[in-house]
Every structure is written in structure tokens, then in C-alpha cells.
Design an enzyme around this catalytic site. Structure first.
Site, PDB file in Angstrom:
ATOM      1  N   ASP A 193       1.593   9.176  -6.183  1.00  0.00           N
ATOM      2  CA  ASP A 193       1.553  10.629  -6.072  1.00  0.00           C
ATOM      3  C   ASP A 193       1.722  11.113  -4.637  1.00  0.00           C
ATOM      4  OD1 ASP A 193      -0.869   9.267  -5.825  1.00  0.00           O
ATOM      5  OD2 ASP A 193      -2.082  11.021  -6.251  1.00  0.00           O
ATOM      6  N   GLU A 195     -10.907   3.097   6.916  1.00  0.00           N
ATOM      7  CA  GLU A 195      -9.903   4.109   7.275  1.00  0.00           C
ATOM      8  C   GLU A 195     -10.604   5.323   7.874  1.00  0.00           C
ATOM      9  OE1 GLU A 195      -6.383   6.871   5.235  1.00  0.00           O
ATOM     10  OE2 GLU A 195      -7.951   5.983   3.985  1.00  0.00           O
ATOM     11  N   GLY A 243      -9.679   7.847  -2.527  1.00  0.00           N
ATOM     12  CA  GLY A 243     -10.386   9.105  -2.348  1.00  0.00           C
ATOM     13  C   GLY A 243     -11.217   9.092  -1.080  1.00  0.00           C
ATOM     14  N   HIS A 277      -9.959   0.458  -0.522  1.00  0.00           N
ATOM     15  CA  HIS A 277      -9.800   1.317   0.645  1.00  0.00           C
ATOM     16  C   HIS A 277     -11.095   1.240   1.472  1.00  0.00           C
ATOM     17  CE1 HIS A 277      -6.295   3.319  -1.190  1.00  0.00           C
ATOM     18  NE2 HIS A 277      -6.127   3.959  -0.050  1.00  0.00           N
ATOM     19  N   HIS A 321       0.847  -1.194   0.000  1.00  0.00           N
ATOM     20  CA  HIS A 321       0.000   0.000   0.000  1.00  0.00           C
ATOM     21  C   HIS A 321       0.885   1.248   0.000  1.00  0.00           C
ATOM     22  CE1 HIS A 321      -4.127   1.710   1.092  1.00  0.00           C
ATOM     23  NE2 HIS A 321      -3.326   2.771   0.991  1.00  0.00           N
TER      24      HIS A 321
END
Length: 356
Positions: free
Chosen positions: A25, A210, A180, A207, A21
Site C-alpha cells: 500500500d 525504526e 504500524g 519492524h 522490505h
């Protein structure tokens, strides 16, 4: 005979690592951001000094807010809008990870974020793949890097990214993800994309858990069919002492890997400190825990640093770090024989030497 002390910084750096993970960017070198901004005319950097810029990214990320954490990406994505920049960033990522002792990495990115100046999605993928190959070669082939392609969960068009995963899966792309803002943008928004990936025998992680809770994890696992969970830390909310709830038990018993990123989780406000992070509790309960960086620039971290942080806080030893690394190798989106070779030829000998 080695002069390294057990679990010293030098020894932790030498430990073989597997990284699942890491965002492309979110891992640029500060100097690269500055040089690329100057080359492409990107404006608004807070400073042109690499050390000061690195500190700015770290301070902006260490705010306790995922929304503010993500603001720094306007600058990194802003300078990654042409093929040369993408090749450079990807090559440097591979080299930096190799220097950190990472033997295998899956680096993720959202191709659509790099099309503002006219690049096609295919050009983005091919440039990044080329960068990874250049970085591997420059590192003396000490590392192998593959890509995960992300769809942005707040945007439409996940199918386009799923198509790219299938099209380039024999050219260095090994899986799909959605990234996102998690809260308010459920993984079930575009279920046909996940159904298509399963039909095509393609791998994907999601994802989840989180910045949102158990329902997000449930949707990712039970509705989408996630093979791994990006972060997944909120699974701890389904654990009461030694009692593991039904969802948590399903995740544990199916060996769905948790891509845990302790420093990032503190910076985004998931937990107040490393000491409060559930990595040890979940590991002790038998979950497939892996350690990861998330965003090396934003959180000013490395995988060696993540190892050091949990060793310092939880008194983990070589056996624990070996387990986390084997967990990651087992969960990698590689063919079985390649995962076995990674474990048998790299991970096990490396940790045996360090323990010895």
C-alpha cells in the site's frame, strides 16, 4: 561488449536485486490511485494530476515525522477495498519491481486494512496473491514475488494474521510481520502469536529499531524471536566506534538481517540525511545489511535509486552491492535450495557480468 560505465545509472538498473522490505500500500502508481479513487468513489485526493499527486505523497512523507509519513496511507488503503483493485495494485507492483531489476521480492501488507467494504481476510490474501501471479507473468517471469502478512501493532488480533500465514504458506505467503506505530506498541503485546508461528515452523520479521530504540530491538529479537529486523537502524546506538555492544553483537553474530531503507529512514526522521545513515558503519562491522525501498510511492524511490544513493554517498562499489544482494537472498524466507539457486543462477552471474 557493454557500453555501460561502472556504476552508471544504466548499470545500476541492470544489477540483479533482491527486495525484502516493501509495502504494497506504499507503492502504488499515482495514476492508479487516481483511477481507483474515481472507480470506488474515494474522496479527498489533493489533486487528480498524477505528477502532482506523486509530488504530494513525497512531500507529505518527507516531513521528518513517522506519524505524518503514515497519513498518506489513508488514500492508498482507501482505494484498495475490493478484489479487482487489490489484484491490479499487486500486479503493477510486480511489474514495476521487475522493471527495476528486482529478481525476487517479498512484499508486505496488512490484510485488515482492506476490509472496510466487506472483504474477508481470506479474500484479500487471495486477491493479492492472484495479482502477484499476474504481474509475474506480465513481466515475462523476470521476477518472483511472495507476500508477508502484517498485523497492525496498535490493533488486537495478531493471531488471526498468524493463522493466515500458516494457512497460505504454500500459496505465496512466506512470513509474518507487525507494522504500524512502533513507540508505545511493543512487539510483546501478543507474544502467543509469535509462539504459535514458531510452533508451526513459520517465518517472521518484526519492524523494530525504526522509530523506537534498543529496547524495541531487544524485545523483537529476544522475546519474539525475530529472524529479521524491519529497519533495525537504531542498533547503531549499541555501537561505540569499533566496539559492538552485547545486543548488537548478538544481532550481528546470529546473522539477523537488517532490512534497511535509507531514503525512508531520512523521511521519517530517523536520520537527518543519507550521509548520517549507519548503513556503511554497520556493513563495515559485518552486520547482515540489506537495502530496501519501504514505500516506493511515499518516498518516490526505487531499489535502483537506493543503490545509487548509497553509492553516491559512501563510494560503494560492485562488491558492496553484490554483498547487500547476497545478504538479502540469504535472508529471504525461501527454502535453502531456492536461496542457493537465486544466488548462484541470478545474483552471482549478474554481478560478475557487470564487474567484467
Amino acid at each position: 561488449m557493454s557500453t555501460m560505465n561502472p556504476l552508471s545509472p544504466e548499470a545500476l538498473l541492470a544489477a540483479p536485486k533482491v527486495l525484502l522490505h516493501d509495502h504494497l500500500d506504499g507503492g502504488l502508481r499515482p495514476r492508479t490511485v487516481i483511477e481507483l479513487a474515481d472507480a470506488c468513489g474515494h474522496e479527498g485526493l489533493p489533486t487528480a494530476d498524477p505528477a502532482e499527486l506523486g509530488a504530494w505523497f513525497r512531500d507529505n512523507a518527507d516531513s521528518g515525522s513517522l506519524v505524518r509519513y503514515l497519513e498518506g496511507f489513508a488514500h492508498t488503503c482507501g482505494v484498495m477495498q475490493d478484489e479487482a483493485a487489490l489484484v491490479r495494485v499487486a500486479a503493477e507492483a510486480a511489474q514495476d519491481l521487475a522493471d527495476d531489476g528486482v529478481a525476487y521480492a517479498e512484499i508486505r501488507y496488512a490484510p485488515e486494512l482492506f476490509t472496510d467494504r466487506g472483504l474477508r481476510l481470506e479474500q484479500v490474501v487471495e486477491a493479492v496473491n492472484e495479482g502477484f501471479r499476474q504481474g509475474e507473468a506480465a513481466s515475462g517471469n523476470r521476477i518472483r514475488v511472495n507476500a508477508l502478512l502484517c498485523a497492525m501493532r496498535q490493533n488486537d488480533g495478531w493471531q488471526r494474521i498468524a493463522d493466515l500465514v500458516v494457512r497460505y504458506r504454500d500459496a505465496g505467503v512466506v512470513g509474518f510481520d507487525i507494522a504500524g506505530p512502533e513507540a508505545g506498541f511493543p512487539a510483546t503485546r501478543e507474544l502467543p502469536a509469535f509462539e504459535y508461528l514458531r510452533e508451526q515452523n513459520a517465518h517472521f520479521t518484526v519492524h523494530a529499531g525504526e522509530a523506537d530504540g534498543l529496547e524495541s530491538i531487544h524485545r523483537a529479537v529476544q522475546r519474539c524471536g525475530a529472524e529479521r529486523l524491519g529497519h533495525g537502524v537504531r542498533i547503531i546506538d549499541d555501537v561505540d566506534g569499533d566496539q559492538v555492544g552485547r545486543l548488537a553483537a548478538y544481532v550481528r553474530d546470529r546473522r539477523i538481517a537488517l532490512e534497511m531503507c535509507p531514503t525512508s529512514n531520512v523521511h521519517t526522521g530517523a536520520f537527518a540525511s543519507i550521509a548520517e545513515h549507519p548503513v556503511k558503519r554497520l556493513a563495515d562491522l559485518g552486520f547482515r545489511v540489506t537495502l530496501n525501498t519501504d514505500n516506493r510511492l511515499m518516498s518516490d524511490c526505487s531499489l535502483t535509486g537506493e543503490f545509487a544513493a548509497v553509492v553516491r554517498e559512501f563510494d560503494f562499489g560492485w562488491d558492496d552491492l553484490r554483498t547487500f544482494t547476497v545478504n538479502a537472498a540469504k535472508a529471504a524466507f525461501l527454502p535453502l535450495d531456492e536461496r542457493r539457486a537465486l544466488i548462484q543462477d541470478v545474483v552471482e552471474p549478474g554481478y560478475a557480468a557487470l564487474k567484467g
